[in-house]
Scaffold this motif. Structure first.
Motif, PDB file in Angstrom:
ATOM      1  N   GLY A 277      72.842 102.975  70.495  1.00 35.81           N
ATOM      2  CA  GLY A 277      73.887 101.545  70.731  1.00 35.81           C
ATOM      3  C   GLY A 277      74.995 101.296  70.844  1.00 35.81           C
ATOM      4  N   ALA A 279      76.629  98.643  72.677  1.00 37.76           N
ATOM      5  CA  ALA A 279      76.676  97.281  73.347  1.00 37.76           C
ATOM      6  C   ALA A 279      77.315  97.043  72.755  1.00 37.76           C
ATOM      7  N   THR A 308      71.018  85.883  68.978  1.00 38.85           N
ATOM      8  CA  THR A 308      70.202  85.719  69.589  1.00 38.85           C
ATOM      9  C   THR A 308      68.919  87.188  69.278  1.00 38.85           C
ATOM     10  N   LYS A 309      68.506  87.987  69.770  1.00 36.67           N
ATOM     11  CA  LYS A 309      67.399  89.362  69.098  1.00 36.67           C
ATOM     12  C   LYS A 309      68.615  90.440  69.133  1.00 36.67           C
ATOM     13  N   ILE A 311      68.863  94.176  68.806  1.00 41.70           N
ATOM     14  CA  ILE A 311      68.032  95.287  70.336  1.00 41.70           C
ATOM     15  C   ILE A 311      67.827  96.763  69.145  1.00 41.70           C
ATOM     16  N   LEU A 312      69.254  96.928  68.085  1.00 41.45           N
ATOM     17  CA  LEU A 312      69.006  97.819  67.669  1.00 41.45           C
ATOM     18  C   LEU A 312      67.713  98.170  66.227  1.00 41.45           C
ATOM     19  N   PHE A 327      76.424 100.994  66.613  1.00 41.23           N
ATOM     20  CA  PHE A 327      77.887 101.263  66.455  1.00 41.23           C
ATOM     21  C   PHE A 327      78.119 100.053  65.192  1.00 41.23           C
ATOM     22  N   LYS A 341      74.329  98.159  57.536  1.00 38.64           N
ATOM     23  CA  LYS A 341      73.862  98.206  58.968  1.00 38.64           C
ATOM     24  C   LYS A 341      73.258  99.407  59.056  1.00 38.64           C
ATOM     25  N   LYS A 345      69.254  98.012  59.236  1.00 35.39           N
ATOM     26  CA  LYS A 345      68.290  98.178  60.216  1.00 35.39           C
ATOM     27  C   LYS A 345      67.539  99.352  60.572  1.00 35.39           C
TER      28      LYS A 345
END
Ligand code: C5P
Length: 404
Positions: A277, A279, A308-309, A311-312, A327, A341, A345
């Motif tokens: 990920g 982005a 927002t959701k 993604i990672l 990242f 993170k 995550k």
């Protein structure tokens, strides 16, 4: 044998310069990436365009050119190189190298380079046999430079003797066989694996003509796609709007908004072995997209943003989850935030970099990364994003195979 090697080819002004064109072709055939540096007199013998076409990269010749320095300056070029080969090397250039003169780009690069250096002399036999040239060659060898050739035979000037530049194929074989050039790159280390990469910024529309976005250029993600392809992976690249060309042999999925990127990644993640990920996904998106252009009215206005959701984090929650790499772009407390993170995550790895500093980060050609995983960490020093991506792919492959 030279897969992924960054080769800087210096061409100085001798009639053998035309043979250097064939050398570029042979080096590329061996898998190397080649950049050519020409002296002014070399350009009298052969056009830079020939080298540009054969190497696929712009040719470098100017030391004191602001534009050239901005694109890839002499220090960046020297750092970029895994090896420097000068072919042909004239008597004049050899003398300059021996005495540390740095009055043009090539001689300056020689001084700035820390990689192995090879010199293939080419000159008239009397010039080659001259005591001062022989002394210079001996000194260069003493300085650690490897001398390739020259060969004996007929010369362009009509004389016969030592001074002909070695044939391109002999130079190429010399470089390939040199133990220091045996490739340690991640040759085919991802062979047969499917890698999904998301990259670039997202655009969150406010109305039909305006959107919220960020400074991400997507360069790191595209470099990662190239590096993963070189390592033998099948690559899917989910990309926000960027000004880059995707590698021909990857599947490109263009998206615009964070929601579209979410859909594109989530619907593909389980079918991939590794997800990176990279982005810069918008954290917030306008809660309502106005169907008509917002009119200028009050002095101040308010836009309601909706989270927002992630993604990672959601990829990492999947039952059939890929090896997940994130990242972290930070302006302060890099390690603390990155490690947080990684845990929060539930990632396998996180690559952290500084942003908002003079060097590196968003929209820069170069970057440095501090990579963390549960039981370790590694620093990847400041270098161009192509090289950095190769190093990161190598590290991801290493951790992936240890874990699986
Ligand atoms: O939490 P933060 O946005 O700083 O985390 C950065 C990482 O999370 C990056 O790898 C980025 O691609 C990813 N991310 C994501 N979805 C979001 C926000 C960030 O996948 N909505």
């Amino acid at each position: 044998m030279l897969i992924n090697k960054h080769i800087l080819l210096g061409v100085s002004g001798g009639i053998a310069a035309y043979k250097a064109a064939e050398l570029v072709r042979l080096l590329r055939k061996q898998g190397a990436e080649v950049r050519v540096v020409m002296t002014k007199s070399a350009m009298q013998f052969i056009a830079p365009l020939t080298f540009q076409a054969l190497s696929g990269n712009p040719v470098h010749s100017e030391l004191l050119d602001a534009d050239a320095e901005n694109a890839m300056g002499h220090i960046s070029l020297a750092r970029w190189a895994d090896l420097l080969i000068i072919a042909p090397a004239t008597a004049n250039l050899i003398a300059k190298l021996t005495h540390g003169l740095a009055d043009d780009l090539l001689s300056t690069l020689y001084l700035a380079a820390t990689c192995p250096v090879y010199v293939a002399p080419a000159m008239n036999q009397a010039m080659w046999n001259k005591t001062v040239t022989q002394e210079n060659i001996e000194k260069l060898q003493h300085h650690g430079v490897k001398i390739i050739g020259p060969e004996q035979g007929d010369q362009a000037c009509g004389e016969t003797g030592y001074g002909r530049m070695s044939e391109p194929v002999a130079i190429c074989n010399y470089l390939t066989d040199a133990p220091e050039n045996q490739s340690s790159s991640p040759v085919q280390c991802l062979q047969g694996l499917k890698v999904l990469i998301s990259t670039g910024p997202t655009r969150e529309p406010l109305d039909p003509v305006r959107y919220l976005t960020n400074r991400s250029s997507g360069k790191m993600g595209y470099a990662l796609a190239n590096a993963a392809l070189k390592a033998g992976a099948e690559v899917t690249l989910v990309s926000g709007p960027v000004a880059l060309t995707a590698p021909a042999n990857c599947e490109l999925v263009p998206v615009e908004t964070a929601a579209q990127m979410y859909e594109a990644v989530m619907s593909r993640a389980s079918g991939h072995t590794i997800y990176i990920g990279a982005a810069a996904v918008a954290d917030y998106s306008p809660a309502i997209m106005q169907s008509e252009k917002i009119k200028k009215q009050e002095e101040q206005t308010t836009i309601i943003l909706q989270k927002t959701k992630d993604i990672l984090a959601d990829v990492a929650k999947l039952d059939k989850r890929p090896f997940t790499v994130g990242f972290a772009a930070e302006t302060h407390n890099l390690e603390t935030y990155a490690r947080d993170k990684l845990v929060r995550k539930k990632l396998d790895m996180i690559a952290a970099n500084w942003v908002g500093r003079e060097q590196g980060g968003f929209d820069s050609e170069q970057n440095a990364l501090h990579v963390f995983w549960e039981s370790g960490e590694k620093t990847l020093a400041m270098t161009d994003k192509t090289r950095l991506a190769e190093q990161l792919i190598s590290l991801i492959a290493e951790r992936f195979f240890i874990k699986s």
